[in-house]
Design an enzyme around this catalytic site. Structure first.
Site, PDB file in Angstrom:
ATOM      1  N   SER A 171      35.144  79.615  31.988  1.00 33.78           N
ATOM      2  CA  SER A 171      33.367  80.114  32.296  1.00 33.78           C
ATOM      3  C   SER A 171      32.687  79.252  32.902  1.00 33.78           C
ATOM      4  CB  SER A 171      33.401  80.457  31.188  1.00 33.78           C
ATOM      5  OG  SER A 171      31.524  81.040  30.951  1.00 33.78           O
ATOM      6  N   CYS A 223      26.835  74.196  25.049  1.00 33.97           N
ATOM      7  CA  CYS A 223      26.136  74.109  26.740  1.00 33.97           C
ATOM      8  C   CYS A 223      25.122  73.282  26.677  1.00 33.97           C
ATOM      9  CB  CYS A 223      25.395  75.520  27.336  1.00 33.97           C
ATOM     10  SG  CYS A 223      24.578  75.545  29.200  1.00 33.97           S
ATOM     11  N   LYS A 250      34.924  76.664  22.321  1.00 35.01           N
ATOM     12  CA  LYS A 250      33.790  75.494  22.989  1.00 35.01           C
ATOM     13  C   LYS A 250      33.269  74.601  22.032  1.00 35.01           C
ATOM     14  CE  LYS A 250      33.755  74.968  27.882  1.00 35.01           C
ATOM     15  NZ  LYS A 250      33.416  76.037  29.522  1.00 35.01           N
ATOM     16  N   THR A 284      36.449  72.778  37.278  1.00 38.09           N
ATOM     17  CA  THR A 284      35.475  72.451  39.106  1.00 38.09           C
ATOM     18  C   THR A 284      35.811  72.426  39.945  1.00 38.09           C
ATOM     19  OG1 THR A 284      34.055  71.148  38.048  1.00 38.09           O
ATOM     20  CG2 THR A 284      34.399  70.546  39.961  1.00 38.09           C
ATOM     21  N   ASN A 325      33.566  71.395  27.204  1.00 37.23           N
ATOM     22  CA  ASN A 325      32.534  71.871  27.767  1.00 37.23           C
ATOM     23  C   ASN A 325      31.890  70.140  28.632  1.00 37.23           C
ATOM     24  OD1 ASN A 325      30.180  72.135  29.102  1.00 37.23           O
ATOM     25  ND2 ASN A 325      29.931  73.963  27.314  1.00 37.23           N
ATOM     26  N   THR A 326      31.072  69.681  29.618  1.00 35.76           N
ATOM     27  CA  THR A 326      30.934  68.884  30.782  1.00 35.76           C
ATOM     28  C   THR A 326      30.640  67.821  29.368  1.00 35.76           C
ATOM     29  OG1 THR A 326      28.309  69.593  30.043  1.00 35.76           O
ATOM     30  CG2 THR A 326      30.249  70.670  32.101  1.00 35.76           C
ATOM     31  N   GLY A 328      34.832  67.828  36.637  1.00 36.52           N
ATOM     32  CA  GLY A 328      35.493  66.892  37.527  1.00 36.52           C
ATOM     33  C   GLY A 328      35.880  65.920  37.327  1.00 36.52           C
ATOM     34  N   ILE A 369      23.005  73.965  35.331  1.00 35.79           N
ATOM     35  CA  ILE A 369      22.462  76.051  36.171  1.00 35.79           C
ATOM     36  C   ILE A 369      21.993  76.445  34.667  1.00 35.79           C
ATOM     37  CG2 ILE A 369      23.782  77.621  37.023  1.00 35.79           C
ATOM     38  CD1 ILE A 369      24.519  75.905  38.556  1.00 35.79           C
TER      39      ILE A 369
END
Lengths: 318, 292
Positions: free
Chosen positions: A35, A144, A178, A279, A205-206, A230, A85
């Site tokens: 996503s 997020c 997630k 990514t 997630n990041t 990444g 974002i």
């Protein structure tokens, strides 16, 4: 794009079974796209063969439309991308009106990623999506880092369990949570999500981070902090998948810096039953197709005929 | 963010391509030519490609580079030229790459300029913003055609380029513009070449010296504040103006939502992806300051 995706893997594809079972959800293969890294899929329809993907996760939707954060929204760091974002999306009504009719016709599984501001909003989103044609499962974005309070559900085990429980009770779809890596003990959050009734876990997630322009004494992102993704975060993701998969009995979908088929295999061995590509879609739009081309060869090399035979085999003697 | 006006990457190729020319054309400014016939025969003026290293993950993310020109071999499009400023991680890496080495590119991407017929086309560039305008000038004067199928957009009588830079040696590719027979007017912040001052002041002088032409159009590319000022001049002279936004991008194909710009909607504004809904917008649609 004008590059052929399909190699001569028809034979190996036919003899190797790539079917992936994630609790109540069965996928044709374990290569999904994450996503927020694949738009609403329409952007990619002429670039990749969407029907070959194991599944698609469109950009996270929220109840209300969100403009997202102001630019600058991403910045490259060493072998990574930092983003803030801010869940820029059209909101659920436009999603249902505009994006779902397209997504539901795709010859692949669509897992809808949702984010609520509170438990009730997660539940409302799930209720609204329940039973609609073309939705195979939900992924709860409880992690997020770029929205105020967005991360609470992913860092507090009790809150995580409660939101998963509420959603799974109110909706018949398979539900994946997630998880964020930005916690001391991710296994505890994973166990809480499992206790809440999650069908599986998407990990990770990041990773929270930031970048600084010292000459301007300024952050590189307008939001100051953001989420790192990444290749730079792959070791973090592998560690999280390893810890989580040993702590729960539900399946884990590995995410984090997966860039080539060797990365995919590493995540399987570490405990992931499937993977999401994130990514890498940005800098190699055909990456998912290349992985699907190469996966049967890697499974043959590993001496297995199904994905499940390789999952979680870390440390097993050869 | 509905699909109207969206330019998906329907016509794009992703390829590892060979560097065939690579040379300095201005201070910290380099011209790169790569062999990519598939992209070269499709690309239109104002469209761009994404470029990144082949086979390594650092630098990781591609950078958008506007088409400078198409080069030919045996009369057929064989590749493209781009011109870039050596500024950050990717461009510093790129500057070190030799002829014969390989880079990855994907494109053509974006919408390109809308080739509306006009008597006098005024191109306003600042910094590295001149790069899309050579192909524009060649196409609109009928010197070259672009696209698949080839489109005919030879529809202007004359072209003026107003090209501003900090100092004279940053002006890159001026000879190439002069070769196609357009009126090149330079400006520099320090007075080392052409008009001493802002390119927008130069633009005002050019427009004021004109007979009230019924059909003059402006295309602009450069730093955002310059384009905002150009849009202001266009409004003052009541002339249509297209802007090519230079927002940073991470994917170029609409999936990352990095490159958004505030674009007017019927009830305010919304962020639009410049990669697939731009990079060219009508100046009147761009909301330069969202705090107002």
């Amino acid at each position: 794009m004008g590059v052929g995706h399909n190699q001569d893997d028809a034979f190996s594809m036919a003899t190797l079974d790539l079917t992936t079972k994630l609790g109540r959800l069965t996928l044709p293969n374990p290569i999904l796209v994450a996503s927020g890294t694949f738009g609403y899929a329409r952007e990619m329809e002429r670039i990749v063969d969407l029907g070959r993907l194991g599944g698609i996760l469109p950009k996270t939707i929220t109840w209300e439309p969100r403009a997202g954060n102001r630019p600058s929204r991403t910045v490259e760091t060493s072998a990574g991308l930092l983003n803030a974002i801010g869940l820029d999306n059209d909101g659920i009504e436009l999603f249902l009106e505009h994006h779902l009719p397209y997504l539901s016709k795709l010859p692949t599984k669509v897992i809808v990623s949702i984010a609520g501001r509170d438990e009730a909003e997660f539940a409302r989103l799930a209720e609204r999506l329940d039973g609609l044609p073309g939705i195979a499962a939900l992924e709860l974005n409880v992690s997020c880092p770029n929205v105020a309070r967005g991360v609470d559900f992913g860092t507090d085990p009790a809150k995580c369990e409660a939101v998963v429980r509420l959603v799974t009770r109110q909706c018949s779809l398979p539900v994946f949570a997630k998880l964020t890596p930005n916690v001391s003990r991710i296994a505890e959050i994973a166990q809480a999500a499992e206790a809440g009734g999650a069908d599986g876990l998407s990990v990770i997630n990041t990773v929270l981070g930031m970048a600084v322009d010292w000459r301007r004494r300024a952050p590189m992102l307008a939001n100051v902090v953001g989420g790192l993704s990444g290749p730079a975060i792959k070791p973090v993701a592998l560690r999280c998948v390893y810890e989580v998969s040993r702590a729960v009995s539900i399946p884990v979908i590995g995410i984090g810096g997966i860039t080539n088929v060797d990365d995919v295999m590493e995540f399987f061995v570490a405990g992931a039953s499937a993977v999401q590509i994130g990514t890498a879609n940005y800098f190699d739009p055909l990456v998912s197709m290349k992985m699907l081309d190469a996966l049967p060869g890697c499974l043959s090399e590993a001496g297995v005929e199904t994905i499940s035979e390789i999952v979680g085999t870390l440390g097993t003697a050869l | 963010m509905t699909s109207e006006g969206i330019c998906y990457a329907d016509n794009a190729c992703h390829q590892a391509v060979e560097i065939v020319r690579h040379e300095e054309v201005g201070r910290s400014t380099r011209l790169l030519a790569v062999r990519c016939p598939e992209i070269a025969k499709r690309i239109l003026p104002g469209q761009f490609v994404m470029l990144r290293p082949h086979g390594i993950y650092d630098p990781l993310i591609g950078r958008p580079l506007a088409l400078f020109d198409v080069w030919y071999e045996g009369g057929e499009p064989a590749g493209i030229e781009v011109v870039y400023l050596v500024k950050g991680k990717l461009t510093s890496w790129l500057a070190e790459q030799a002829i014969g080495q390989t880079v990855e590119i994907w494109g053509p991407l974006g919408n390109g300029f809308d080739p509306q017929p006009t008597d006098h086309l005024v191109l306003v560039a600042g910094g590295i913003g001149q790069t899309p305008f050579l192909a524009v000038a060649k196409e609109r004067l009928g010197i070259a055609t672009f696209g698949l199928p080839n489109r005919n957009a030879s529809n202007v009588s004359r072209i003026t380029l107003c090209y501003g830079a900090r100092t004279a040696d940053y002006h890159a590719g001026v000879d190439r513009f002069q070769e196609v027979g357009i009126d090149v007017q330079l400006a520099t912040d320090d007075g080392t070449a052409g008009h001493h001052g802002l390119v927008t002041t130069l633009l005002e002088k050019v427009l004021a010296g004109e007979p009230k032409a019924p059909r003059t159009q402006i295309l602009t590319c450069g730093p955002e504040r310059m384009m905002e000022a150009v849009a202001g001049v266009a409004a003052e002279f009541d002339l249509p103006c297209q802007v090519s936004l230079e927002t940073p991008m991470a994917c170029g194909i609409g999936i990352c939502f990095t490159c958004v710009a505030a674009i007017a909607t019927k009830d305010g504004w919304d962020y639009r992806r410049t990669c697939i809904e731009g990079p060219v917008f009508n100046a009147v649609d761009v909301v330069w300051d969202t705090t107002k």
